[in-house]
Design an enzyme around this catalytic site. Sequence first.
Site, PDB file in Angstrom:
ATOM      1  N   SER A 108       0.847  -1.216  -0.057  1.00  0.00           N
ATOM      2  CA  SER A 108      -0.186   0.053  -0.051  1.00  0.00           C
ATOM      3  C   SER A 108       0.850   1.274  -0.037  1.00  0.00           C
ATOM      4  O   SER A 108       2.085   0.938   0.165  1.00  0.00           O
ATOM      5  CB  SER A 108      -0.825   0.106   1.238  1.00  0.00           C
ATOM      6  OG  SER A 108      -0.040   0.229   2.236  1.00  0.00           O
ATOM      7  N   SER A 109       0.279   2.463  -0.369  1.00  0.00           N
ATOM      8  CA  SER A 109       0.965   3.628  -0.323  1.00  0.00           C
ATOM      9  C   SER A 109       1.505   4.020   0.827  1.00  0.00           C
ATOM     10  O   SER A 109       2.465   4.824   0.782  1.00  0.00           O
ATOM     11  CB  SER A 109       0.238   4.598  -0.829  1.00  0.00           C
ATOM     12  OG  SER A 109      -0.967   4.970  -0.155  1.00  0.00           O
ATOM     13  N   CYS A 110       1.133   3.529   1.882  1.00  0.00           N
ATOM     14  CA  CYS A 110       1.927   3.703   3.173  1.00  0.00           C
ATOM     15  C   CYS A 110       3.209   3.100   3.334  1.00  0.00           C
ATOM     16  O   CYS A 110       3.981   3.874   4.165  1.00  0.00           O
ATOM     17  CB  CYS A 110       0.937   3.546   4.485  1.00  0.00           C
ATOM     18  SG  CYS A 110       0.807   1.682   4.662  1.00  0.00           S
ATOM     19  N   GLY A 111       3.636   2.361   2.528  1.00  0.00           N
ATOM     20  CA  GLY A 111       4.862   1.846   2.280  1.00  0.00           C
ATOM     21  C   GLY A 111       5.436   0.598   3.352  1.00  0.00           C
ATOM     22  O   GLY A 111       4.318  -0.036   3.760  1.00  0.00           O
ATOM     23  N   CYS A 113       6.363   0.581   6.364  1.00  0.00           N
ATOM     24  CA  CYS A 113       6.215   1.015   7.751  1.00  0.00           C
ATOM     25  C   CYS A 113       7.273   0.594   8.569  1.00  0.00           C
ATOM     26  O   CYS A 113       7.211   0.239   9.919  1.00  0.00           O
ATOM     27  CB  CYS A 113       4.974   0.073   8.195  1.00  0.00           C
ATOM     28  SG  CYS A 113       3.732   0.478   7.337  1.00  0.00           S
TER      29      CYS A 113
END
Length: 265
Positions: A108-111, A113
Amino acid sequence: MNNWTNKKIVKWENGKFETQDGAFVDEEPLSIRIQGAPYSVIMRTPGEELAHAAGFCLAEGIVDRRQDIASLAFCDGSDSNVVAVTLTKDRREKIGGRFDRREYVSQSSCGICGKHLVEELRQEISPVLKQTELDIGKCLERLENLNRIQPLRSKTRAAHAAAIFDGAYELLSVSEDVGRHNALDKAVGRLFLDEKLDRARFLVLSSRISYELVQKAARARIPAIFAVSRPTTLAVSLAEGLDIALASLTKKGGLFIYCGRHRLI
């Protein structure tokens, strides 16, 4: 269905105020449910929801083939912002613990983490082995003309695009979205569902090249990426290990080539 909204805006130019119509790209949540359970909520531009979900699942490693999907449908009619994915019994047994997102690399675009490094990404994805050689001039032409196949950007000036071409430099699929990751998932997902993804030879992006986009391209077995803006360091490192060519525009109409030079003639 329009994926933009018209609103009144105020323009100030040459010392004067003027009211006019403005077009704004829409953004809404899309919930993807897998095996009846919530898996991810993505902020995206409405449209191509089924292709988006399919491309996302391919990028996540949930599916490898179209046949891994037993059913793909809206939860409550075509206007729903919820898509349900059901896997075949064999696929569900094969991927097992990948549904534990604490242990799996999320695309996801949040990477990432902060839990994983590029070496672990390479372990999840095998190198792209297609013996592809591409005419650099023809690829540059497709990149420079990307705006011609971006109607949403033309309307709103606020949408990214991902376009996928075959070995004859013909357009296979193009999608636009407020998010560059979403645009790529949609473009890939459409070909995946039509079982035409094996024809993909290069990808053209309106954005910079992040590691997530390299990762998605690798899952789709696309051996080259051309983009308007430059890649990140992590993107180049990942692409080198996966044998993917990366290139972006120069100010004077050429290309910077960051890796995969052997694929470009």
